[in-house]
Design a protein around this motif. Sequence first.
Motif, short mmCIF file in Angstrom:
data_model
loop_
_atom_site.label_atom_id
_atom_site.label_comp_id
_atom_site.label_asym_id
_atom_site.label_seq_id
_atom_site.Cartn_x
_atom_site.Cartn_y
_atom_site.Cartn_z
N LEU A 419 0.83 -1.21 0.00
CA LEU A 419 0.00 0.00 0.00
C LEU A 419 0.86 1.26 0.00
N MET A 420 1.94 1.24 0.77
CA MET A 420 2.80 2.42 0.90
C MET A 420 3.72 2.61 -0.30
N ASN A 421 4.16 1.52 -0.90
CA ASN A 421 5.25 1.60 -1.86
C ASN A 421 4.85 1.38 -3.31
N ASP A 422 3.58 1.06 -3.56
CA ASP A 422 3.15 0.74 -4.92
C ASP A 422 1.85 1.48 -5.24
N ALA A 423 1.97 2.55 -6.03
CA ALA A 423 0.79 3.36 -6.37
C ALA A 423 -0.24 2.54 -7.13
N ASN A 424 0.21 1.65 -8.00
CA ASN A 424 -0.73 0.82 -8.76
C ASN A 424 -1.51 -0.10 -7.83
N TYR A 425 -0.83 -0.60 -6.80
CA TYR A 425 -1.51 -1.49 -5.85
C TYR A 425 -2.54 -0.70 -5.05
N ARG A 426 -2.23 0.55 -4.70
CA ARG A 426 -3.21 1.38 -3.99
C ARG A 426 -4.47 1.54 -4.83
N ASP A 427 -4.28 1.76 -6.12
CA ASP A 427 -5.43 1.90 -7.03
C ASP A 427 -6.22 0.59 -7.10
N GLU A 428 -5.49 -0.53 -7.11
CA GLU A 428 -6.13 -1.83 -7.17
C GLU A 428 -6.98 -2.08 -5.92
N VAL A 429 -6.44 -1.75 -4.76
CA VAL A 429 -7.18 -1.91 -3.51
C VAL A 429 -8.40 -0.99 -3.49
N LEU A 430 -8.20 0.25 -3.90
CA LEU A 430 -9.30 1.22 -3.92
C LEU A 430 -10.43 0.74 -4.83
N ASP A 431 -10.06 0.22 -6.02
CA ASP A 431 -11.08 -0.27 -6.95
C ASP A 431 -11.83 -1.47 -6.37
N ALA A 432 -11.09 -2.38 -5.75
CA ALA A 432 -11.71 -3.57 -5.18
C ALA A 432 -12.69 -3.22 -4.08
N LEU A 433 -12.31 -2.29 -3.21
CA LEU A 433 -13.16 -1.95 -2.07
C LEU A 433 -14.29 -1.00 -2.47
N SER A 434 -14.08 -0.24 -3.53
CA SER A 434 -15.15 0.65 -4.02
C SER A 434 -16.29 -0.16 -4.62
N ASN A 435 -15.94 -1.30 -5.22
CA ASN A 435 -16.96 -2.14 -5.85
C ASN A 435 -17.78 -2.91 -4.82
#
Length: 435
Positions: A419-435
Amino acid sequence: MNIYGWIGLLGIIFFTLIPFFNKAHRTREEIQKAIITITIVSGIMIAVLVFNINFLTAFLLGVLAMILFDRKTYTKKRLTIYGVIILIAGIAAYALLRDNPNYVIQHLEENPESSSLYLAENGEPVITYHSTDIRPLASTVKTLIALEYAMQVEENKIEKDQRIPLVDLNRFYWKNTDGGAHEAWLEAVKQNGGIQNNEVTLHDVAKGMVTYSSNANTDYLINLLGVDAINQRKTELGLTQHEDVYPIGSALLIPDYIQKDGMSEKELIKALQNLSMEDYRNLAQSISLQMKTGEIKANETTFDSSPAVQRVWSDRLIGASANDYGKLLALISNDELPPNAAETIRDLMEWPMQLNEENYKKYKHIGSKGGSTLFVLNNAMYVENLKGDQYEIVLLLNDLKFHEHFLLRNNRKSFESKLMNDANYRDEVLDALSN
Protein backbone atom coordinates in the motif's frame (compact mmCIF):
# COMPACT_ATOMS: atom_id res chain seq x y z
CA MET A 1 -0.54 -23.63 27.78
CA ASN A 2 -4.09 -23.61 29.11
CA ILE A 3 -5.79 -26.15 31.33
CA TYR A 4 -7.02 -28.22 28.37
CA GLY A 5 -3.45 -28.68 27.18
CA TRP A 6 -2.39 -29.88 30.63
CA ILE A 7 -5.34 -32.27 30.83
CA GLY A 8 -4.50 -33.68 27.40
CA LEU A 9 -0.81 -34.29 28.17
CA LEU A 10 -1.48 -35.75 31.61
CA GLY A 11 -4.18 -37.91 30.03
CA ILE A 12 -1.61 -39.36 27.60
CA ILE A 13 0.66 -40.28 30.52
CA PHE A 14 -2.27 -41.73 32.48
CA PHE A 15 -3.51 -43.97 29.65
CA THR A 16 0.06 -45.02 28.86
CA LEU A 17 0.49 -46.35 32.40
CA ILE A 18 -2.96 -47.99 32.84
CA PRO A 19 -2.08 -51.21 30.93
CA PHE A 20 0.73 -51.95 33.39
CA PHE A 21 -1.81 -52.78 36.10
CA ASN A 22 -2.12 -56.02 34.14
CA LYS A 23 1.05 -58.08 34.65
CA ALA A 24 0.76 -59.56 31.14
CA HIS A 25 1.47 -56.13 29.62
CA ARG A 26 4.67 -55.57 31.56
CA THR A 27 6.89 -56.79 28.75
CA ARG A 28 10.23 -55.25 27.93
CA GLU A 29 8.91 -53.90 24.63
CA GLU A 30 5.82 -52.30 26.22
CA ILE A 31 7.93 -50.75 28.99
CA GLN A 32 10.28 -49.25 26.38
CA LYS A 33 7.29 -47.81 24.48
CA ALA A 34 5.90 -46.31 27.69
CA ILE A 35 9.26 -44.76 28.61
CA ILE A 36 9.55 -43.18 25.13
CA THR A 37 5.97 -41.80 25.29
CA ILE A 38 6.34 -40.37 28.79
CA THR A 39 9.74 -38.89 27.92
CA ILE A 40 8.33 -37.16 24.84
CA VAL A 41 5.30 -35.82 26.74
CA SER A 42 7.59 -34.57 29.52
CA GLY A 43 9.74 -32.94 26.85
CA ILE A 44 6.69 -31.08 25.51
CA MET A 45 5.95 -29.77 29.00
CA ILE A 46 9.55 -28.67 29.54
CA ALA A 47 9.66 -27.00 26.11
CA VAL A 48 6.56 -24.95 26.94
CA LEU A 49 7.28 -24.13 30.58
CA VAL A 50 11.06 -23.66 30.53
CA PHE A 51 11.86 -22.58 26.98
CA ASN A 52 8.55 -20.76 26.25
CA ILE A 53 8.01 -22.68 23.01
CA ASN A 54 4.49 -22.38 21.58
CA PHE A 55 2.36 -25.32 22.79
CA LEU A 56 1.12 -26.27 19.32
CA THR A 57 4.69 -26.27 17.94
CA ALA A 58 5.97 -28.37 20.86
CA PHE A 59 3.04 -30.80 20.51
CA LEU A 60 3.61 -31.29 16.76
CA LEU A 61 7.31 -31.90 17.36
CA GLY A 62 6.32 -34.43 20.02
CA VAL A 63 4.03 -36.25 17.57
CA LEU A 64 6.87 -36.31 15.03
CA ALA A 65 9.22 -37.77 17.66
CA MET A 66 6.70 -40.51 18.48
CA ILE A 67 6.47 -41.43 14.80
CA LEU A 68 10.26 -41.57 14.43
CA PHE A 69 10.72 -43.72 17.54
CA ASP A 70 8.02 -46.19 16.46
CA ARG A 71 9.63 -49.23 14.78
CA LYS A 72 6.52 -49.82 12.68
CA THR A 73 7.21 -46.51 10.95
CA TYR A 74 9.99 -48.09 8.92
CA THR A 75 7.87 -50.54 6.91
CA LYS A 76 7.18 -49.87 3.22
CA LYS A 77 3.46 -49.33 3.88
CA ARG A 78 4.00 -46.91 6.77
CA LEU A 79 6.69 -44.96 4.88
CA THR A 80 4.30 -44.56 1.93
CA ILE A 81 1.48 -43.35 4.21
CA TYR A 82 3.73 -40.88 6.04
CA GLY A 83 5.19 -39.70 2.74
CA VAL A 84 1.70 -38.86 1.44
CA ILE A 85 0.82 -37.12 4.73
CA ILE A 86 4.03 -35.03 4.58
CA LEU A 87 3.29 -34.08 0.96
CA ILE A 88 -0.26 -32.99 1.80
CA ALA A 89 0.98 -31.12 4.89
CA GLY A 90 3.63 -29.39 2.77
CA ILE A 91 1.06 -28.23 0.22
CA ALA A 92 -1.23 -27.01 3.01
CA ALA A 93 1.67 -25.23 4.73
CA TYR A 94 2.60 -23.47 1.47
CA ALA A 95 -1.00 -22.35 0.96
CA LEU A 96 -1.17 -21.03 4.54
CA LEU A 97 2.31 -19.53 4.93
CA ARG A 98 3.03 -18.09 1.47
CA ASP A 99 3.08 -14.32 1.14
CA ASN A 100 -0.37 -13.30 -0.11
CA PRO A 101 -1.28 -9.65 0.61
CA ASN A 102 -4.37 -10.02 -1.57
CA TYR A 103 -5.89 -12.22 1.14
CA VAL A 104 -6.33 -9.03 3.19
CA ILE A 105 -8.23 -7.38 0.32
CA GLN A 106 -10.40 -10.47 -0.04
CA HIS A 107 -11.20 -10.47 3.68
CA LEU A 108 -12.08 -6.77 3.63
CA GLU A 109 -14.39 -7.26 0.65
CA GLU A 110 -16.16 -10.24 2.20
CA ASN A 111 -16.50 -8.80 5.72
CA PRO A 112 -17.57 -5.13 5.49
CA GLU A 113 -19.60 -5.42 8.71
CA SER A 114 -16.48 -6.16 10.79
CA SER A 115 -13.59 -4.57 8.86
CA SER A 116 -12.24 -1.05 8.38
CA LEU A 117 -9.36 0.40 6.36
CA TYR A 118 -8.16 3.99 6.33
CA LEU A 119 -5.29 5.20 4.14
CA ALA A 120 -4.13 8.80 3.77
CA GLU A 121 -1.34 9.95 1.46
CA ASN A 122 0.30 13.31 2.17
CA GLY A 123 -2.66 14.43 4.24
CA GLU A 124 -5.34 13.35 1.75
CA PRO A 125 -7.58 10.37 2.53
CA VAL A 126 -7.25 7.83 -0.29
CA ILE A 127 -9.16 4.82 1.09
CA THR A 128 -11.92 5.19 3.68
CA TYR A 129 -13.49 1.74 3.78
CA HIS A 130 -16.06 1.65 6.60
CA SER A 131 -13.66 3.99 8.36
CA THR A 132 -16.35 5.74 10.43
CA ASP A 133 -17.57 2.49 12.03
CA ILE A 134 -16.53 2.02 15.65
CA ARG A 135 -14.61 -1.21 16.26
CA PRO A 136 -12.77 -2.67 19.29
CA LEU A 137 -9.25 -1.23 19.43
CA ALA A 138 -7.56 -3.76 21.71
CA SER A 139 -4.00 -2.54 22.37
CA THR A 140 -4.15 0.04 19.59
CA VAL A 141 -5.81 2.33 22.17
CA LYS A 142 -2.38 2.58 23.83
CA THR A 143 -1.54 5.16 21.14
CA LEU A 144 -3.95 7.60 22.79
CA ILE A 145 -2.61 6.79 26.27
CA ALA A 146 0.95 7.33 25.00
CA LEU A 147 -0.07 10.71 23.59
CA GLU A 148 -1.61 11.76 26.92
CA TYR A 149 1.63 10.69 28.62
CA ALA A 150 3.62 12.83 26.15
CA MET A 151 1.36 15.83 26.73
CA GLN A 152 1.64 15.56 30.52
CA VAL A 153 5.44 15.44 30.12
CA GLU A 154 5.15 18.61 28.01
CA GLU A 155 2.98 20.25 30.68
CA ASN A 156 5.46 19.27 33.46
CA LYS A 157 2.82 17.24 35.27
CA ILE A 158 5.07 14.18 35.22
CA GLU A 159 8.76 13.55 34.57
CA LYS A 160 10.15 10.90 32.23
CA ASP A 161 13.01 10.05 34.58
CA GLN A 162 11.00 9.62 37.76
CA ARG A 163 11.60 6.20 39.29
CA ILE A 164 8.77 3.68 39.50
CA PRO A 165 9.03 0.70 41.88
CA LEU A 166 8.45 -2.60 40.08
CA VAL A 167 6.21 -3.67 42.95
CA ASP A 168 3.79 -0.90 41.94
CA LEU A 169 3.68 -2.20 38.36
CA ASN A 170 3.35 -5.81 39.43
CA ARG A 171 0.13 -5.03 41.27
CA PHE A 172 -1.46 -4.62 37.82
CA TYR A 173 0.08 -7.77 36.36
CA TRP A 174 -2.00 -10.85 35.69
CA LYS A 175 -0.07 -13.74 34.16
CA ASN A 176 -1.10 -15.03 30.71
CA THR A 177 -3.12 -11.92 29.79
CA ASP A 178 -0.70 -10.32 27.33
CA GLY A 179 1.14 -13.16 25.62
CA GLY A 180 4.26 -12.75 27.73
CA ALA A 181 4.62 -9.06 26.86
CA HIS A 182 5.28 -7.90 30.41
CA GLU A 183 7.95 -10.52 31.04
CA ALA A 184 9.62 -9.72 27.70
CA TRP A 185 9.73 -6.02 28.59
CA LEU A 186 11.17 -6.71 32.05
CA GLU A 187 13.87 -8.92 30.54
CA ALA A 188 14.76 -6.25 27.95
CA VAL A 189 14.99 -3.51 30.59
CA LYS A 190 17.12 -5.80 32.76
CA GLN A 191 19.48 -6.53 29.86
CA ASN A 192 19.87 -2.79 29.22
CA GLY A 193 20.64 -2.09 32.86
CA GLY A 194 17.41 -0.15 33.31
CA ILE A 195 16.41 -1.81 36.60
CA GLN A 196 18.08 -0.19 39.60
CA ASN A 197 17.02 -0.89 43.17
CA ASN A 198 13.99 -2.70 41.72
CA GLU A 199 12.88 0.53 40.03
CA VAL A 200 12.56 1.66 36.41
CA THR A 201 12.02 5.07 34.83
CA LEU A 202 8.52 6.19 33.95
CA HIS A 203 9.60 6.49 30.32
CA ASP A 204 10.65 2.84 30.32
CA VAL A 205 7.18 2.00 31.65
CA ALA A 206 5.64 3.90 28.71
CA LYS A 207 7.96 2.10 26.29
CA GLY A 208 6.87 -1.21 27.79
CA MET A 209 3.28 -0.25 27.06
CA VAL A 210 3.89 0.67 23.41
CA THR A 211 6.81 -1.46 22.23
CA TYR A 212 5.95 -4.62 24.17
CA SER A 213 2.24 -3.94 24.79
CA SER A 214 2.36 -4.71 28.51
CA ASN A 215 -1.17 -4.51 29.91
CA ALA A 216 0.20 -4.04 33.44
CA ASN A 217 2.14 -0.95 32.35
CA THR A 218 -0.94 0.31 30.52
CA ASP A 219 -3.24 0.11 33.53
CA TYR A 220 -0.53 1.66 35.72
CA LEU A 221 -0.28 4.62 33.33
CA ILE A 222 -4.06 4.98 33.09
CA ASN A 223 -4.15 5.30 36.88
CA LEU A 224 -1.23 7.71 36.93
CA LEU A 225 -2.42 9.95 34.09
CA GLY A 226 -6.08 9.76 35.10
CA VAL A 227 -9.00 8.33 33.14
CA ASP A 228 -10.72 11.73 33.06
CA ALA A 229 -7.59 13.43 31.68
CA ILE A 230 -7.25 10.85 28.89
CA ASN A 231 -10.92 11.12 27.94
CA GLN A 232 -10.74 14.92 28.04
CA ARG A 233 -7.72 14.82 25.74
CA LYS A 234 -9.50 12.77 23.10
CA THR A 235 -12.30 15.33 23.15
CA GLU A 236 -9.83 18.20 22.75
CA LEU A 237 -8.21 16.39 19.83
CA GLY A 238 -11.56 16.11 18.07
CA LEU A 239 -11.78 12.31 18.25
CA THR A 240 -15.56 12.24 18.00
CA GLN A 241 -15.83 8.52 17.22
CA HIS A 242 -13.79 7.29 20.19
CA GLU A 243 -15.35 5.61 23.23
CA ASP A 244 -14.27 6.47 26.75
CA VAL A 245 -11.07 4.88 28.01
CA TYR A 246 -11.04 2.53 31.02
CA PRO A 247 -8.40 0.10 32.40
CA ILE A 248 -8.41 -2.81 29.93
CA GLY A 249 -6.34 -5.26 31.97
CA SER A 250 -8.48 -5.04 35.08
CA ALA A 251 -11.58 -5.66 32.97
CA LEU A 252 -10.36 -9.24 32.56
CA LEU A 253 -11.08 -9.70 36.27
CA ILE A 254 -14.73 -8.68 35.94
CA PRO A 255 -15.94 -12.28 35.33
CA ASP A 256 -14.30 -13.44 38.57
CA TYR A 257 -15.66 -10.39 40.37
CA ILE A 258 -19.32 -11.00 39.46
CA GLN A 259 -19.35 -14.81 39.32
CA LYS A 260 -21.39 -16.45 42.06
CA ASP A 261 -21.10 -19.97 43.46
CA GLY A 262 -22.76 -22.50 41.19
CA MET A 263 -23.02 -20.08 38.26
CA SER A 264 -22.54 -21.84 34.93
CA GLU A 265 -20.44 -20.33 32.15
CA LYS A 266 -23.60 -19.60 30.17
CA GLU A 267 -25.09 -17.73 33.13
CA LEU A 268 -21.84 -15.84 33.66
CA ILE A 269 -21.74 -14.71 30.03
CA LYS A 270 -25.36 -13.57 30.25
CA ALA A 271 -24.57 -11.61 33.44
CA LEU A 272 -21.62 -9.93 31.74
CA GLN A 273 -23.68 -9.02 28.68
CA ASN A 274 -26.45 -7.61 30.88
CA LEU A 275 -24.05 -5.07 32.43
CA SER A 276 -24.51 -1.66 30.87
CA MET A 277 -21.36 -0.23 29.28
CA GLU A 278 -21.26 2.47 31.94
CA ASP A 279 -21.45 -0.11 34.74
CA TYR A 280 -18.82 -2.22 32.99
CA ARG A 281 -16.38 0.72 32.76
CA ASN A 282 -17.01 1.72 36.37
CA LEU A 283 -16.43 -1.85 37.55
CA ALA A 284 -13.18 -2.08 35.58
CA GLN A 285 -12.05 1.20 37.15
CA SER A 286 -13.02 0.02 40.64
CA ILE A 287 -11.10 -3.25 40.20
CA SER A 288 -8.09 -1.34 38.90
CA LEU A 289 -8.04 0.86 42.01
CA GLN A 290 -8.26 -2.24 44.22
CA MET A 291 -5.32 -3.73 42.32
CA LYS A 292 -3.38 -0.51 42.88
CA THR A 293 -3.94 -0.64 46.64
CA GLY A 294 -3.29 -4.37 46.85
CA GLU A 295 -6.83 -5.32 47.89
CA ILE A 296 -7.01 -7.50 44.77
CA LYS A 297 -3.83 -9.52 44.18
CA ALA A 298 -4.11 -10.51 40.52
CA ASN A 299 -0.36 -11.14 40.33
CA GLU A 300 -0.82 -14.18 42.57
CA THR A 301 -3.18 -15.93 40.14
CA THR A 302 -3.04 -17.07 36.51
CA PHE A 303 -5.55 -16.04 33.85
CA ASP A 304 -7.40 -18.93 32.22
CA SER A 305 -10.80 -17.73 30.99
CA SER A 306 -12.50 -19.71 28.23
CA PRO A 307 -12.70 -18.27 24.68
CA ALA A 308 -16.43 -17.67 25.18
CA VAL A 309 -15.81 -15.46 28.22
CA GLN A 310 -12.88 -13.75 26.50
CA ARG A 311 -15.22 -12.93 23.61
CA VAL A 312 -17.36 -10.75 25.88
CA TRP A 313 -14.24 -8.91 27.09
CA SER A 314 -13.03 -8.47 23.50
CA ASP A 315 -16.37 -7.13 22.27
CA ARG A 316 -16.46 -4.62 25.15
CA LEU A 317 -12.95 -3.27 24.63
CA ILE A 318 -12.62 0.47 24.03
CA GLY A 319 -13.78 1.22 20.50
CA ALA A 320 -13.05 3.90 17.94
CA SER A 321 -13.15 4.47 14.21
CA ALA A 322 -10.28 4.10 11.74
CA ASN A 323 -10.87 7.76 10.82
CA ASP A 324 -10.14 8.90 14.36
CA TYR A 325 -6.91 6.93 14.52
CA GLY A 326 -5.88 8.25 11.12
CA LYS A 327 -6.39 11.73 12.56
CA LEU A 328 -4.41 10.82 15.69
CA LEU A 329 -1.51 9.45 13.66
CA ALA A 330 -1.45 12.56 11.45
CA LEU A 331 -1.04 14.78 14.52
CA ILE A 332 2.13 12.88 15.34
CA SER A 333 3.43 12.48 11.79
CA ASN A 334 2.90 16.16 10.91
CA ASP A 335 4.53 17.41 14.14
CA GLU A 336 1.37 19.23 15.16
CA LEU A 337 2.04 18.62 18.86
CA PRO A 338 4.16 20.87 21.11
CA PRO A 339 7.93 20.21 20.68
CA ASN A 340 8.61 18.18 23.82
CA ALA A 341 5.41 16.15 23.41
CA ALA A 342 6.24 15.51 19.74
CA GLU A 343 9.71 14.23 20.60
CA THR A 344 8.36 12.04 23.41
CA ILE A 345 5.58 10.41 21.41
CA ARG A 346 7.85 9.75 18.42
CA ASP A 347 10.35 8.06 20.72
CA LEU A 348 7.58 5.75 21.93
CA MET A 349 5.85 5.06 18.63
CA GLU A 350 8.87 4.68 16.35
CA TRP A 351 10.11 1.43 17.86
CA PRO A 352 10.03 -0.25 14.38
CA MET A 353 12.89 2.07 13.33
CA GLN A 354 14.87 1.16 16.43
CA LEU A 355 14.10 -2.53 16.02
CA ASN A 356 15.28 -2.83 12.42
CA GLU A 357 18.07 -0.55 11.18
CA GLU A 358 17.29 -1.57 7.58
CA ASN A 359 14.23 0.66 7.80
CA TYR A 360 16.51 3.72 7.80
CA LYS A 361 17.45 2.88 4.20
CA LYS A 362 13.84 3.45 3.07
CA TYR A 363 12.11 5.61 5.66
CA LYS A 364 12.57 8.70 7.79
CA HIS A 365 9.86 7.63 10.21
CA ILE A 366 7.73 4.59 10.99
CA GLY A 367 5.45 4.68 14.02
CA SER A 368 3.12 1.83 14.82
CA LYS A 369 0.82 0.31 17.44
CA GLY A 370 -1.00 -2.92 16.86
CA GLY A 371 -3.64 -4.66 18.90
CA SER A 372 -5.13 -8.14 18.97
CA THR A 373 -7.30 -10.58 20.87
CA LEU A 374 -8.51 -14.03 19.82
CA PHE A 375 -11.06 -12.21 17.64
CA VAL A 376 -9.40 -8.88 16.78
CA LEU A 377 -6.41 -7.90 14.66
CA ASN A 378 -5.60 -4.19 14.34
CA ASN A 379 -2.75 -1.92 13.35
CA ALA A 380 -2.36 1.86 13.27
CA MET A 381 0.75 3.13 11.55
CA TYR A 382 2.30 6.32 10.16
CA VAL A 383 5.16 6.34 7.68
CA GLU A 384 7.37 8.96 6.02
CA ASN A 385 9.69 7.73 3.28
CA LEU A 386 13.01 9.27 2.22
CA LYS A 387 11.23 11.33 -0.48
CA GLY A 388 9.09 12.99 2.21
CA ASP A 389 5.85 11.22 1.27
CA GLN A 390 3.68 10.55 4.32
CA TYR A 391 1.12 7.81 4.87
CA GLU A 392 -1.27 6.94 7.67
CA ILE A 393 -2.72 3.42 7.61
CA VAL A 394 -5.32 2.10 10.03
CA LEU A 395 -6.57 -1.45 9.72
CA LEU A 396 -9.27 -2.64 12.16
CA LEU A 397 -10.49 -6.24 11.89
CA ASN A 398 -12.98 -7.84 14.25
CA ASP A 399 -15.05 -11.02 14.61
CA LEU A 400 -12.23 -13.20 13.26
CA LYS A 401 -12.19 -16.97 13.16
CA PHE A 402 -8.95 -18.77 14.04
CA HIS A 403 -7.85 -19.41 10.44
CA GLU A 404 -8.71 -15.83 9.42
CA HIS A 405 -6.68 -14.43 12.30
CA PHE A 406 -3.73 -16.64 11.32
CA LEU A 407 -3.78 -15.73 7.62
CA LEU A 408 -4.37 -12.02 8.21
CA ARG A 409 -1.52 -11.83 10.71
CA ASN A 410 0.80 -13.54 8.22
CA ASN A 411 -0.12 -11.23 5.34
CA ARG A 412 -0.82 -7.88 7.01
CA LYS A 413 2.73 -6.53 6.83
CA SER A 414 3.17 -7.29 3.13
CA PHE A 415 -0.25 -5.74 2.44
CA GLU A 416 0.68 -2.53 4.27
CA SER A 417 4.09 -2.42 2.58
CA LYS A 418 2.55 -2.67 -0.88
CA LEU A 419 0.00 0.00 0.00
CA MET A 420 2.80 2.42 0.90
CA ASN A 421 5.25 1.60 -1.86
CA ASP A 422 3.15 0.74 -4.92
CA ALA A 423 0.79 3.36 -6.37
CA ASN A 424 -0.73 0.82 -8.76
CA TYR A 425 -1.51 -1.49 -5.85
CA ARG A 426 -3.21 1.38 -3.99
CA ASP A 427 -5.43 1.90 -7.03
CA GLU A 428 -6.13 -1.83 -7.17
CA VAL A 429 -7.18 -1.91 -3.51
CA LEU A 430 -9.30 1.22 -3.92
CA ASP A 431 -11.08 -0.27 -6.95
CA ALA A 432 -11.71 -3.57 -5.18
CA LEU A 433 -13.16 -1.95 -2.07
CA SER A 434 -15.15 0.65 -4.02
CA ASN A 435 -16.96 -2.14 -5.85
